[in-house]
Design a protein around this motif. Structure first.
Motif, PDB file in Angstrom:
ATOM      1  N   ASN A 165     -13.070   6.204 -10.774  1.00 32.46           N
ATOM      2  CA  ASN A 165     -14.049   5.257 -10.258  1.00 32.46           C
ATOM      3  C   ASN A 165     -15.177   6.001  -9.582  1.00 32.46           C
ATOM      4  N   SER A 211       0.818  -1.213   0.000  1.00 30.92           N
ATOM      5  CA  SER A 211       0.000   0.000   0.000  1.00 30.92           C
ATOM      6  C   SER A 211       0.851   1.263   0.000  1.00 30.92           C
ATOM      7  N   LYS A 248      -5.462   2.300   5.268  1.00 25.36           N
ATOM      8  CA  LYS A 248      -4.539   3.420   5.423  1.00 25.36           C
ATOM      9  C   LYS A 248      -3.235   2.887   5.998  1.00 25.36           C
ATOM     10  N   MET A 300     -11.025   0.380   0.580  1.00 21.40           N
ATOM     11  CA  MET A 300     -11.197   1.833   0.611  1.00 21.40           C
ATOM     12  C   MET A 300     -10.772   2.404   1.961  1.00 21.40           C
ATOM     13  N   LEU A 309     -18.784   5.970  -7.109  1.00 23.46           N
ATOM     14  CA  LEU A 309     -19.263   5.316  -5.904  1.00 23.46           C
ATOM     15  C   LEU A 309     -20.247   4.226  -6.304  1.00 23.46           C
ATOM     16  N   GLN A 347      -3.718   5.013 -10.865  1.00 26.07           N
ATOM     17  CA  GLN A 347      -5.130   4.944 -10.522  1.00 26.07           C
ATOM     18  C   GLN A 347      -5.984   5.237 -11.736  1.00 26.07           C
ATOM     19  N   THR A 373     -21.484  -3.099  -3.171  1.00 28.61           N
ATOM     20  CA  THR A 373     -20.084  -3.496  -3.174  1.00 28.61           C
ATOM     21  C   THR A 373     -19.865  -4.567  -2.125  1.00 28.61           C
ATOM     22  N   ALA A 402     -14.059  -4.910  -0.692  1.00 32.40           N
ATOM     23  CA  ALA A 402     -13.816  -3.657  -1.395  1.00 32.40           C
ATOM     24  C   ALA A 402     -13.862  -2.475  -0.430  1.00 32.40           C
ATOM     25  N   LEU A 403     -14.789  -2.525   0.513  1.00 31.13           N
ATOM     26  CA  LEU A 403     -14.873  -1.449   1.510  1.00 31.13           C
ATOM     27  C   LEU A 403     -13.633  -1.422   2.388  1.00 31.13           C
TER      28      LEU A 403
END
Length: 792
Positions: free
Chosen positions: A119, A109, A136, A133, A121, A116, A125, A129-130
Motif C-alpha cells: 500500500n 489486532s 497499536k 494506521m 501513502l 498484508q 484519507t 483509516a488514520l
C-alpha cells in the motif's frame, strides 16, 4: 469415366499455394496442446473419488454435532456462549488432534492472520483509516476461549495459531470413534459497518437501535478430507469456509423485544411470540400470498421501547454445515409457503422500516422464486425454511442470508436499487445449494462456490425477468475483464487469497464459462442433465473441481478437457479473426477449366517457408557440404517454388489444370444442378489463444440470413489457423462471426467481411451525440466543423 467439376477462381489456390501454406503451418499448430487431456493435472481416481466424477465405494466424510447456548448482551455489545461438540471420525485415519476455526479473530489486532498487501501513502484519507494506521496493541476484538474440557470436565491442551485452534487429544481418535468436548467462549461484537466482515452489528443513530447479524460466531470444526487432510488455511476475511456437516441444537437468549431469524426451525414460537403474531404464523402456513408475522406498526413500536427482560429462542437444524442468526427489535417479519416436490418450504424475510418499500413486495417472493428455480437446475431444496434478512450487506448461511436494499426516506427507490436487491437476494439464497449443500472448499476454490452459484443465479434472474440486467453470466459482459493485460489476469484455478480481480475471476468468469458450455458448446439438454447429476452426486458431500469436470463429461459424452484447460487453467482469451474470404463458382466447361478469378477478396498470401525453424534446418543450411535437391535439379523449381520466394508474380491467365482425357463431359442435368451454387473459402486465425466454436452468420444479397456453427474441435489439428469451405445456394453480401456474442470474443473488429456495419461502442455514441449537440448550438454541421483547420 468420372465427372469432374472445377471451381472458377478457387481451384488453383486450393490445389497449390494455400495447401502448401497450411502444410507449413501445421507443424507449429498443436505445440500448445490445447486439446490434450488434463491427465496428471487432475488427481488420480481412487476408492474415494472415481474417474467418472462420482463418490467412490469407500467415500467418507467427517461429522460434527453442536449443542450451543448463547446470550446476546445488547448493552455491552457482547456475545457469550458455551457448546458441546461431538466429533465423529468416519475417516480411515487415526487422528491425534482436531482443528477449530475461530473466525472472529479476523477482527483482532493481535490474533488475525496478518496477511498484508502493498500500500502506498494516500493523498487523501479518512480519519478512520488514520486511526487504523495508528492502532497499536490489542483492540479487544477476537474470540476468547474461557474453558476447553473433555466430556468429563478435564482441561484439554490447545495451541492457538491466529484464526486456528488446535486441540491435542488425550488419546488418539481411531476410525469409527467419536469424541465429545466442551468449549466456553465470548467476544466483543464488532461494528461491521466500520470493521467490515460478515458478522457484527449495525447501529441506527436515529432510533438508537441495533441490528445484529451473528455469523462465524462460534468455534467450529475445520474439514478433514480425503483429498486435503485438515483444511486449516488461515481466515483472512476473503476466502470463506470449508465446514463439516452435522446437527445443531441452539438456544439463543436475546432482549425480550427482539425478533430472531435463524438457521433451522424454531421449536418454541408459542413461547416467544405474542398471541396475534402466533396466529399470523399459523395463518401463513397455508397462505397463498405473503403474510406479515410482525407488522410494520409493531416494528416501529418496538423501536421506541426498551427492556431488560430476555427471551430464549430454540432452534434445531439437521444436516447443515453451519449456523447463523439475526436479532433486532427493528424487524418486520413476513412469510409465505411454497411446495418443492411435495415438501413445504417456508420462505421468509426480516427487514427494518428503512427497507419496507422494497422488501415487503419483493423479498419473500424472490426467495420463493430462487428456491424453485435452483431446485429445477440442481436438486430439490431439502430444508424447511429459507430466509432473507436486509442488513446492508450480502452473505449466506444455511437457510438464512443477509442482503441489502433500502429505499429513500420517502419510500421511493431507483430501478437500479431494485434490481441490485433482487440480484443479491437471488445470489445469497442460491448459496443454500452452492456451497451449503453441494459443499465445496471455498477457502481453496472460491469459484466452485461463487462461480457455480453466480451461474445458476443468472438462470434464475432470467426466469424472474427476461430483461433482467445481469452483468455476470452473459459472454459479452466478461470481455472487458478478458481484455486486461496478462499481468492483471490469473487463472480461475487460483487460491482465493491470491486473486487480483476477485469479482471477475471468482464470480463472473466461471459463471460465463458454464453459460457458454450450456448455450454454445454442449447445448441445454446435455448440459442440464450433467449439471443436475453433479448436484445429485455431491449433495451433502465435499466435491473438488475434478469431480465437477469429470461428472460433466461422464454424464454427457462430451470431451471438455480442452475447455477446462483453456477457460479454467489459463489466461487465454477468445479472439477469432476472419482473415480472408475467397469466392468461386463452378466451371461447367469440364474439358478446358481455367483459373477465372471472378472475385478474390484478398490477395493470395505467399507461403512462409520454414515457419518453424528447428535446429536441423538451421544446421543443414550452415553445412556447406549439403546441397538441397532443388539446388541440384533446377527443373524442380516450379511455379510454387518461385512464387513462394517472390520470384514469380501471380497471373491467373497463365496457369491451367491439365484435364485427363478420361474425364466425362458434364451432362445438362449436372450443369443445371451446380450452375447457381456459390462456393466460399473462409480463413480463420486464433489470435487470443483460447479455442472456441466458430459461429458464422451469412447475410445474403437478398437480405436473408443463415448461421453455421462449427464445433471447437475444428482447431484440433491446427490451433492457430483454420480454413473452411462452404457451398451456398445464394450469393453472400456479408459475413459476421459470433453475431450473438456467445464466445466472449474480445475483438469484434476482426469478425466481419463485406457490407456488415459495425455498431459504434458507447464512447463513440457519446462522441457522436456531443458533436451533434455542439453542431446544433453553433449552427455548424459537425462534419464540416471537424474538417476545419484549427489555429493555435
Amino acid at each position: 469415366m468420372k465427372k469432374m467439376l472445377f471451381l472458377c477462381g478457387l481451384a488453383s489456390v486450393c490445389s497449390g499455394a494455400v495447401l502448401a501454406q497450411n502444410l507449413q503451418n501445421n507443424p507449429n499448430s498443436n505445440h500448445a496442446n490445447k486439446f490434450e487431456q488434463l491427465g496428471s493435472i487432475l488427481p488420480t481416481p481412487n476408492e474415494y473419488r472415481t474417474a467418472s466424477g462420482a463418490p467412490g465405494p469407500k467415500y467418507w466424510q467427517q461429522r460434527a454435532d453442536y449443542n450451543i447456548k448463547a446470550t446476546l448482551d445488547e448493552k455491552n455489545l457482547k456475545l457469550t456462549g458455551s457448546e458441546i461438540i461431538t466429533y465423529f471420525n468416519n475417516s480411515p485415519d487415526v487422528l491425534t488432534y482436531l482443528w477449530l476455526q475461530l473466525d472472529e479473530n479476523e477482527h483482532s489486532s493481535t490474533k488475525n492472520a496478518n496477511y498484508q498487501t502493498s500500500n502506498a501513502l494516500p493523498r487523501q484519507t479518512s480519519v478512520q483509516a488514520l486511526e487504523g494506521m495508528a492502532q497499536k496493541g490489542d483492540n479487544g476484538l477476537g474470540i476468547n476461549i474461557t474453558k476447553l474440557t473433555d466430556a468429563a470436565g478435564k482441561p484439554l491442551r490447545s495451541v492457538l495459531n491466529k484464526t486456528m485452534l488446535r486441540i491435542d487429544l488425550p488419546q488418539p481418535l481411531k476410525p469409527g470413534q467419536q469424541y465429545v468436548f466442551n468449549v466456553d467462549w465470548n467476544y466483543k461484537i464488532s461494528d461491521r459497518m466500520k470493521e467490515g466482515g460478515r458478522g457484527g452489528y449495525e447501529f441506527f443513530p436515529e432510533d438508537k437501535n441495533y441490528l445484529f447479524t451473528m455469523s462465524q460466531w462460534y468455534p467450529r470444526l475445520c474439514v478433514y478430507s480425503d483429498f486435503g487432510g485438515w483444511q486449516n488455511q488461515q481466515f483472512t476475511g476473503r476466502g470463506e469456509f470449508a465446514l463439516t456437516f452435522g446437527n445443531f441444537k441452539v438456544q439463543l437468549t436475546v432482549p425480550a423485544d427482539h425478533v430472531v431469524g435463524s438457521t433451522g426451525e424454531c421449536q418454541n414460537y408459542a413461547q416467544v411470540l405474542s398471541a396475534p403474531q402466533m396466529a399470523r404464523w399459523q395463518k401463513a402456513q397455508t397462505a397463498k400470498d405473503v403474510v406479515e408475522i410482525v407488522t410494520l406498526d409493531e416494528a416501529k413500536a418496538n423501536e421506541k421501547e426498551g427492556t431488560n427482560a430476555t427471551k430464549t429462542w430454540i432452534y434445531n437444524a439437521n444436516n447443515v454445515r453451519d449456523f447463523a442468526w439475526t436479532s433486532s427489535r427493528k424487524f418486520v417479519w413476513d412469510a409465505m409457503p411454497i411446495t418443492v416436490e411435495g415438501k413445504k418450504v417456508m420462505c421468509m424475510s426480516f427487514y427494518g422500516k428503512e427497507a419496507y418499500g422494497l422488501y415487503r413486495p419483493y423479498s419473500t417472493k424472490a426467495v420463493a422464486h430462487t428456491i424453485k428455480t435452483y431446485s429445477k437446475f440442481t436438486i430439490p431444496y431439502p430444508y424447511p425454511v429459507a430466509q432473507s434478512v436486509e442488513a446492508a450487506n450480502g452473505m449466506e448461511y444455511p437457510m438464512i442470508c443477509f442482503n441489502y436494499g433500502r429505499t429513500e426516506r420517502d419510500g421511493s427507490y431507483s430501478e437500479g436499487t431494485k434490481y441490485g436487491m433482487l440480484g443479491v437476494i437471488i445470489h445469497e439464497v442460491g448459496h443454500n445449494f452452492f456451497p451449503m449443500i453441494i459443499n465445496s472448499d471455498e477457502r481453496q476454490w472460491t469459484w466452485m462456490d461463487e462461480g457455480l452459484n453466480t451461474f445458476v443465479e443468472y438462470l434464475a434472474e432470467e426466469l424472474w425477468d427476461n430483461k433482467f440486467p445481469s452483468r455476470r453470466g452473459p459472454a459479452f459482459a466478461i470481455t472487458d475483464y478478458m481484455k486486461l493485460p496478462k499481468d492483471q489476469l490469473e487463472p480461475i484455478m487460483t487460491n482465493s487469497e491470491n486473486i487480483i480481480g476477485f469479482g471477475p475471476n471468482a464470480y463472473a468468469k466461471p459463471a460465463t464459462g458454464l453459460n457458454i458450455l450450456r448455450e454454445t458448446i454442449m447445448g441445454r439438454e446435455l448440459f442440464d442433465y450433467a449439471f443436475k447429476e453433479y448436484a445429485r452426486r455431491w449433495a451433502f458431500k465435499h466435491p473438488t473441481p475434478a469431480d465437477l469436470f469429470r461428472t460433466m463429461e461422464d454424464a454427457s459424452a462430451e470431451d471438455l478437457d480442452w475447455f477446462w484447460r483453456g477457460w479454467f487453467y489459463s489466461t487465454d482469451v477468445t479472439d477469432i479473426a476472419l482473415d480472408s474470404v475467397r469466392y468461386a463458382k463452378a466451371d461447367l466447361n469440364a474439358t478446358s477449366p481455367r483459373f477465372r478469378d471472378t472475385t478474390v477478396t484478398q490477395a493470395l498470401a505467399r507461403p512462409q517457408l520454414n515457419s518453424f525453424e528447428d535446429i536441423s534446418k538451421v544446421r543443414n543450411r550452415e553445412d556447406k557440404s549439403i546441397r538441397f535437391q532443388t539446388d541440384v535439379d533446377t527443373s524442380l523449381r516450379d511455379f510454387y517454388w518461385r512464387y513462394a520466394r517472390g520470384q514469380e508474380p501471380y497471373d491467373s491467365t497463365r496457369y491451367s489444370i491439365e484435364v485427363p482425357a478420361s474425364l466425362e463431359p458434364l451432362d445438362d442435368a449436372t450443369r443445371q444442378q451446380w450452375a447457381n451454387k456459390h462456393f466460399y473459402e473462409l480463413h480463420f486465425s486464433n489470435k487470443g489463444g483460447l479455442v472456441m466454436p466458430i459461429i458464422v452468420e451469412w447475410t445474403y444479397k437478398d437480405g436473408t440470413k443463415e448461421i453455421d456453427r462449427i464445433p471447437a474441435q475444428v482447431w484440433r489439428y491446427n490451433e492457430n489457423k483454420v480454413v473452411k469451405a462452404f457451398m451456398k445456394d445464394k450469393e453472400v453480401a456479408s459475413i459476421k462471426l459470433d453475431p450473438m456474442r456467445e464466445t466472449a470474443d474480445i475483438n469484434e473488429g476482426n469478425n466481419s467481411w463485406g457490407a456488415t456495419a459495425t455498431e459504434p461502442n458507447r464512447f463513440q455514441v457519446f462522441k457522436q451525440k456531443q458533436a451533434a449537440v455542439r453542431g446544433q448550438s453553433t449552427g455548424i454541421n459537425p462534419m464540416q466543423k471537424s474538417q476545419e483547420k484549427k489555429g493555435f
